[in-house]
Design a protein around this motif. Sequence first.
Motif, PDB file in Angstrom:
ATOM      1  N   MET A 326       0.864  -1.296  -0.014  1.00 21.50           N
ATOM      2  CA  MET A 326       0.007  -0.018  -0.073  1.00 21.50           C
ATOM      3  C   MET A 326       0.931   1.228  -0.025  1.00 21.50           C
ATOM      4  O   MET A 326       0.679   2.131  -0.537  1.00 21.50           O
ATOM      5  N   ALA A 327       1.789   1.223   0.945  1.00 21.09           N
ATOM      6  CA  ALA A 327       2.695   2.442   1.042  1.00 21.09           C
ATOM      7  C   ALA A 327       3.421   2.451  -0.221  1.00 21.09           C
ATOM      8  O   ALA A 327       3.562   3.979  -0.728  1.00 21.09           O
ATOM      9  N   GLU A 328       3.764   1.723  -1.106  1.00 20.73           N
ATOM     10  CA  GLU A 328       4.646   1.911  -2.191  1.00 20.73           C
ATOM     11  C   GLU A 328       3.826   1.978  -3.662  1.00 20.73           C
ATOM     12  O   GLU A 328       4.522   2.496  -4.520  1.00 20.73           O
ATOM     13  N   CYS A 329       2.794   1.827  -3.369  1.00 21.03           N
ATOM     14  CA  CYS A 329       1.652   2.044  -4.595  1.00 21.03           C
ATOM     15  C   CYS A 329       1.018   3.497  -4.595  1.00 21.03           C
ATOM     16  O   CYS A 329      -0.020   3.766  -3.836  1.00 21.03           O
ATOM     17  N   GLY A 330       1.159   4.227  -5.308  1.00 15.35           N
ATOM     18  CA  GLY A 330       0.614   5.693  -5.231  1.00 15.35           C
ATOM     19  C   GLY A 330      -0.849   5.897  -5.372  1.00 15.35           C
ATOM     20  O   GLY A 330      -1.457   6.616  -5.162  1.00 15.35           O
ATOM     21  N   LYS A 331      -1.301   4.575  -6.128  1.00 21.37           N
ATOM     22  CA  LYS A 331      -2.812   4.646  -6.367  1.00 21.37           C
ATOM     23  C   LYS A 331      -3.718   4.045  -5.345  1.00 21.37           C
ATOM     24  O   LYS A 331      -4.990   3.997  -5.340  1.00 21.37           O
ATOM     25  N   ALA A 332      -2.891   3.380  -4.274  1.00 21.97           N
ATOM     26  CA  ALA A 332      -3.600   2.806  -3.352  1.00 21.97           C
ATOM     27  C   ALA A 332      -3.945   3.699  -2.185  1.00 21.97           C
ATOM     28  O   ALA A 332      -3.248   4.350  -1.625  1.00 21.97           O
ATOM     29  N   ALA A 333      -5.502   3.597  -1.945  1.00 20.05           N
ATOM     30  CA  ALA A 333      -5.970   4.792  -1.075  1.00 20.05           C
ATOM     31  C   ALA A 333      -5.294   4.421   0.235  1.00 20.05           C
ATOM     32  O   ALA A 333      -5.092   3.428   0.718  1.00 20.05           O
ATOM     33  N   ARG A 334      -5.132   5.544   1.105  1.00 22.73           N
ATOM     34  CA  ARG A 334      -4.644   5.369   2.407  1.00 22.73           C
ATOM     35  C   ARG A 334      -5.796   5.098   3.337  1.00 22.73           C
ATOM     36  O   ARG A 334      -6.142   6.054   4.140  1.00 22.73           O
ATOM     37  N   HIS A 335      -6.339   3.910   3.342  1.00 24.59           N
ATOM     38  CA  HIS A 335      -7.544   3.497   3.998  1.00 24.59           C
ATOM     39  C   HIS A 335      -7.486   2.135   4.126  1.00 24.59           C
ATOM     40  O   HIS A 335      -7.222   1.314   3.307  1.00 24.59           O
ATOM     41  N   ILE A 336      -7.552   1.650   5.458  1.00 28.21           N
ATOM     42  CA  ILE A 336      -7.874   0.088   5.643  1.00 28.21           C
ATOM     43  C   ILE A 336      -8.888  -0.187   6.584  1.00 28.21           C
ATOM     44  O   ILE A 336      -9.206   0.668   7.775  1.00 28.21           O
ATOM     45  N   HIS A 337     -10.010  -0.882   6.211  1.00 28.65           N
ATOM     46  CA  HIS A 337     -10.926  -1.400   7.246  1.00 28.65           C
ATOM     47  C   HIS A 337     -10.572  -2.493   7.667  1.00 28.65           C
ATOM     48  O   HIS A 337     -10.588  -3.473   6.949  1.00 28.65           O
ATOM     49  N   LEU A 338     -10.500  -2.472   9.043  1.00 32.15           N
ATOM     50  CA  LEU A 338      -9.936  -3.610   9.705  1.00 32.15           C
ATOM     51  C   LEU A 338     -10.714  -3.967  10.974  1.00 32.15           C
ATOM     52  O   LEU A 338     -10.636  -3.570  12.050  1.00 32.15           O
ATOM     53  N   PRO A 339     -12.054  -4.926  10.639  1.00 28.23           N
ATOM     54  CA  PRO A 339     -12.886  -5.117  11.809  1.00 28.23           C
ATOM     55  C   PRO A 339     -12.267  -5.939  12.978  1.00 28.23           C
ATOM     56  O   PRO A 339     -11.428  -6.978  12.675  1.00 28.23           O
ATOM     57  N   VAL A 340     -12.213  -5.209  14.177  1.00 30.04           N
ATOM     58  CA  VAL A 340     -11.609  -5.835  15.282  1.00 30.04           C
ATOM     59  C   VAL A 340     -12.726  -6.664  15.956  1.00 30.04           C
ATOM     60  O   VAL A 340     -12.369  -7.865  16.686  1.00 30.04           O
ATOM     61  N   GLN A 341     -14.098  -6.229  15.982  1.00 29.58           N
ATOM     62  CA  GLN A 341     -15.069  -7.099  16.565  1.00 29.58           C
ATOM     63  C   GLN A 341     -15.062  -6.852  18.235  1.00 29.58           C
ATOM     64  O   GLN A 341     -16.434  -6.854  18.706  1.00 29.58           O
ATOM     65  N   SER A 342     -14.262  -7.085  18.856  1.00 31.06           N
ATOM     66  CA  SER A 342     -14.198  -6.939  20.208  1.00 31.06           C
ATOM     67  C   SER A 342     -12.634  -6.691  20.865  1.00 31.06           C
ATOM     68  O   SER A 342     -11.902  -6.748  20.346  1.00 31.06           O
ATOM     69  N   GLY A 343     -12.703  -5.808  21.954  1.00 30.63           N
ATOM     70  CA  GLY A 343     -11.357  -5.709  22.638  1.00 30.63           C
ATOM     71  C   GLY A 343     -10.714  -6.820  23.538  1.00 30.63           C
ATOM     72  O   GLY A 343      -9.783  -6.456  24.312  1.00 30.63           O
ATOM     73  N   ASN A 344     -11.674  -7.775  23.773  1.00 30.76           N
ATOM     74  CA  ASN A 344     -11.356  -8.509  25.174  1.00 30.76           C
ATOM     75  C   ASN A 344     -10.888  -9.932  24.394  1.00 30.76           C
ATOM     76  O   ASN A 344     -11.717 -10.658  23.694  1.00 30.76           O
ATOM     77  N   ASP A 345      -9.994 -10.476  25.042  1.00 33.00           N
ATOM     78  CA  ASP A 345      -9.174 -11.561  24.596  1.00 33.00           C
ATOM     79  C   ASP A 345     -10.116 -13.053  24.513  1.00 33.00           C
ATOM     80  O   ASP A 345      -9.962 -13.770  23.735  1.00 33.00           O
TER      81      ASP A 345
END
Length: 515
Positions: A326-345
Amino acid sequence: MEIPALEIEKQIEIARRIRGEFSRRIASDKTALAYVDTYGCQQNESDSEKLRGMLSEMGFDFTPDEFAADIIVINTCAIRENAENRVLGNVGALVHTKNAKRSQIIVFCGCLAGVPDTVEKIRVSYEQVDLVFPPNALWRFPELLYSVLYRRSVRAGGDLPPLEQVIPAPSEHECADKASIAVSGVPDEVKDAQGAARISKRVFCIDHSDGAIAEGIPSHRDMKVRAWLPVMYGCDNFCSYCIVPYVRGRERSRSPEAILDEARGIVAGGYKDITLLGQNVNSYDGGNGSGFPSLIRQINGIEGEFLIRFMTSHPKDASHELFRAMAECGKAARHIHLPVQSGNDRILALMNRGYTQAEYLEKVATAREYMPDIVITSDVIVGFPGETDSEFEDTLSLAEKARFDSLFIFIYSKRPGTPAAEMMDTSTREEKQIRFDRLNDLQNEISVEKHMKYIDTTIRVLADVDSHDARYPVKARTNGGRLVHLKGDTGVIGSFVDAKITHCNSWSLFGELQS
Ligand code: 5AD
Ligand code: SF4
């Protein structure tokens, strides 16, 4: 795993045959009209573009009026119970359109059409529905629709020939998976008032396959600036709350060649924003070691000014290599949707997510090391079975630490057939709502704080739609995917423009076009 090209050609031939039938029998001298209603995620939006593509091939134009339509296609979502209830409510109301126009055909497809209990409900209580098929059978839409027309013709003493006579199917036309796909009228024969057997007019398609890849289905894209581009289908993660793996089958990736071909066509068609779609794009495997990062690099190599987006990424598979690409590709938008779902292990383990809070935060930190300006968004489920107040506090503290740009919060919804549906639910609806509100309040504060930083700055945005709002006629998106409402002329739609940001709320930015 790929449906043979001849099978797809056969479907297109059937579509053309239907074109003739419709103008002759149903819509007489008028153009037949279709109404397509889509619920749920971007994958469904993309599927609806294919349904529209096939409907166009069958000679249909599109109408936003259900009463005017000769065919109504409801592409459904099964992810949460409220989505299901909304769909069933709307399908129930179609009794009125059908009563007003007896020849109307009603199609129920998408994820809910892959849930056996829902299909049974449709069979018993929604007589107005003529055709049901699940997502994995989408490529057979023309053939299934022909079955409906044929059955109607038989019942009315008409002369429409059976499909086998229209399209001979020599053995090389047959796809390997076909044996596991059944079409039934449920039942095929029904008794009429006099006790005589008649062929059922309804067609129910049941697909027991793991799903396949169908290339070459025509697509009728709805939008002018943004385009959906599926790169893989299905999901193998089996998160314990989620119904998707049961209705969309196993993970399977399209070939890089097919994707690149389609991407080139999209760019040539003037689209400026391409979203690569998959339930878990990071497990994209195009063969010969070509994973998702390599796919991004190849699409980035296509000539032209456009942005590459993708969704959804599973945190357990979001690698350094992905962030580097992503960082090296100029056309890759600077966005990631990264679902976490919960903060508890403990809850994350019960959800079968395959990471801990610490591991998730490490991914977020890595993404920001590669791209300090990256926009990170996420999904959270509150009130998972057995989640205690103190376990929910871990989700709050995760949101504090991760500082998402925005967050989609869902109250857990029981999906029969998933492992979580068997787990003991200990909190009440009110308690879940309190958790939802607390997380929502916290996230709103964080989002506003992030958005405030844009005020009085000028940023590059892609103007993508006419909002039909006189105060802010242009809707645009930042490179990171934030929504921007703009004052100015709608003539800029389809181009990258500079915008001065004047104010914001928790969901979007507001500003004016800079000349
Ligand atoms: N209940 C509530 N939310 C769910 N999601 C998926 N399944 C359920 C469910 N049973 C949410 C997840 C997922 C998003 C698309 O929908 O947060 O990331
Ligand atoms: Fe559902 Fe999990 Fe697959 Fe996403 S990754 S579609 S939440 S099973």
